[in-house]
Design an enzyme around this catalytic site. Structure first.
Site, mmCIF file in Angstrom:
data_model
loop_
_atom_site.group_PDB
_atom_site.id
_atom_site.type_symbol
_atom_site.label_atom_id
_atom_site.label_comp_id
_atom_site.label_asym_id
_atom_site.label_seq_id
_atom_site.Cartn_x
_atom_site.Cartn_y
_atom_site.Cartn_z
ATOM 1 N N MET A 27 0.819 -1.206 0.000
ATOM 2 C CA MET A 27 0.000 0.000 0.000
ATOM 3 C C MET A 27 0.863 1.270 0.000
ATOM 4 O O MET A 27 0.605 2.200 -0.776
ATOM 5 C CB MET A 27 -0.915 -0.005 1.222
ATOM 6 C CG MET A 27 -1.843 -1.206 1.287
ATOM 7 S SD MET A 27 -3.064 -1.209 -0.019
ATOM 8 C CE MET A 27 -4.166 0.070 0.567
ATOM 9 N N ASP A 46 11.668 2.897 4.513
ATOM 10 C CA ASP A 46 11.135 1.609 4.923
ATOM 11 C C ASP A 46 12.224 0.853 5.672
ATOM 12 O O ASP A 46 13.417 1.087 5.457
ATOM 13 C CB ASP A 46 10.681 0.793 3.690
ATOM 14 C CG ASP A 46 9.848 -0.417 4.075
ATOM 15 O OD1 ASP A 46 8.611 -0.289 4.154
ATOM 16 O OD2 ASP A 46 10.430 -1.503 4.312
ATOM 17 N N LYS A 186 -12.953 2.078 10.371
ATOM 18 C CA LYS A 186 -12.186 1.104 9.581
ATOM 19 C C LYS A 186 -12.443 -0.321 10.077
ATOM 20 O O LYS A 186 -12.591 -1.264 9.276
ATOM 21 C CB LYS A 186 -10.688 1.425 9.647
ATOM 22 C CG LYS A 186 -9.793 0.401 8.940
ATOM 23 C CD LYS A 186 -10.111 0.271 7.457
ATOM 24 C CE LYS A 186 -9.329 -0.851 6.788
ATOM 25 N NZ LYS A 186 -7.880 -0.623 6.736
#
Length: 303
Positions: A27, A46, A186
């Protein structure tokens, strides 16, 4: 193409079009690509360097640490898998490195309790930073197409600041009130999604036992009130035997368990049963596959 190197922090300044993305998995990488394509100055980081390398080719700046990534960002996105990972990345040093009056959009699904804890931490340590709880609904395809549904909550002053960023990655942003409301919504949305996916898998298993051709099932449902786009997509994915991850099963199970935890003991028998079934599928080795791989755990031939 070589990576573009970030200038030292003291040579950089925050501008309205600077955004940092921490976490470039399925994502986060798609988000970063769309942000860069929209002309926003996009910095990525990351834990796995190989995850950021391809993003340099589309114009993203690759940071060597979370602190370097956020130092001049007007908007910081975290798209990390769990609350523990978010805390470890932002925790001791990351939050201190945020630019003054930056907006932090926490967009991974980490649950209600952890979101409240992060909001409180920001309030204590960096009251100048606007914390926006904004998990997204959508998987790999919508993320790549910039068609995510963003379930946002947080201070009204943040709306204008994050709008260009959210417009580049989403088809729609729904503002739900104070931080925390986005995470609650969510979990409700993903509970609904989970029932649809398990329903498709079990309908196909029943059809297999009764000698029903999946193509005939598809034709019977097509165009009618049961023809939900997500269910249709997962039905075809299962029939093809294509379990390439769009939404990995292990993360779908995480979200189911977060929903059960958030219910505070309320009786949710279907969700609790689904958690047990999906855990068996993960333990059978399907956790890194798409959530549609729950079909494989329903028959001896696939498990």
């Amino acid at each position: 193409m070589s990576h573009e190197v970030l200038a030292p922090r003291w040579e950089r300044s925050m501008t309205a079009d600077t955004v940092a993305v921490l976490g470039t998995g399925i994502m986060g990488a798609a988000m970063a690509r769309n942000l860069a394509a929209a002309g926003l100055r996009t910095t990525v980081w990351d834990r796995s360097p190989q995850a950021t390398a391809p993003l340099a080719a589309v114009g993203a700046l690759v940071a060597s640490s979370p602190e370097d990534a956020v130092a001049d960002a007007r908007v910081v996105i975290t798209m990390l898998p769990t609350a523990d990972v978010v805390s470890s990345v932002i925790g001791d040093h990351g939050l201190n490195a945020f630019a003054r009056e930056a907006a932090w959009a926490q967009m991974g699904t980490i649950g209600v309790t952890a979101t409240a804890e992060l909001a409180a931490m920001v309030g204590r340590r960096r009251p100048d930073v606007m914390f926006v709880d904004a998990p997204v609904s959508g998987s790999k395809g919508p993320a790549e197409a910039g068609q995510l549904l963003i379930l946002a909550s947080g201070p009204p002053a943040a709306e204008d600041i994050v709008r260009p960023v959210f417009s580049a990655i989403g088809r729609k942003t729904v503002w739900l009130g104070p931080a925390g409301q986005g995470s609650k919504m969510k979990l409700v949305v993903n509970a609904y999604l989970s029932f649809l996916i398990e329903g498709v898998a079990e309908a196909l298993e029943l059809g297999s036992q009764l000698g029903i051709d999946p193509a005939d099932l598809d034709a019977a449902i097509e165009g009618g009130p049961l023809d939900a786009p997500l269910a249709d997509a997962k039905l075809h994915k299962i029939v093809r035997g294509d379990f390439t991850p769009e939404f990995p099963l292990e993360w779908a199970l995480k979200d189911v368990d977060l929903a059960i935890e958030a219910a505070n003991g309320s009786r949710l028998p279907m969700l609790q049963a689904l958690s047990g079934q999906w855990r068996q599928a993960v333990e059978a080795g399907h956790g890194r596959e798409d959530v549609s791989a729950v079909r494989l755990a329903l028959s001896d031939s696939g498990a």
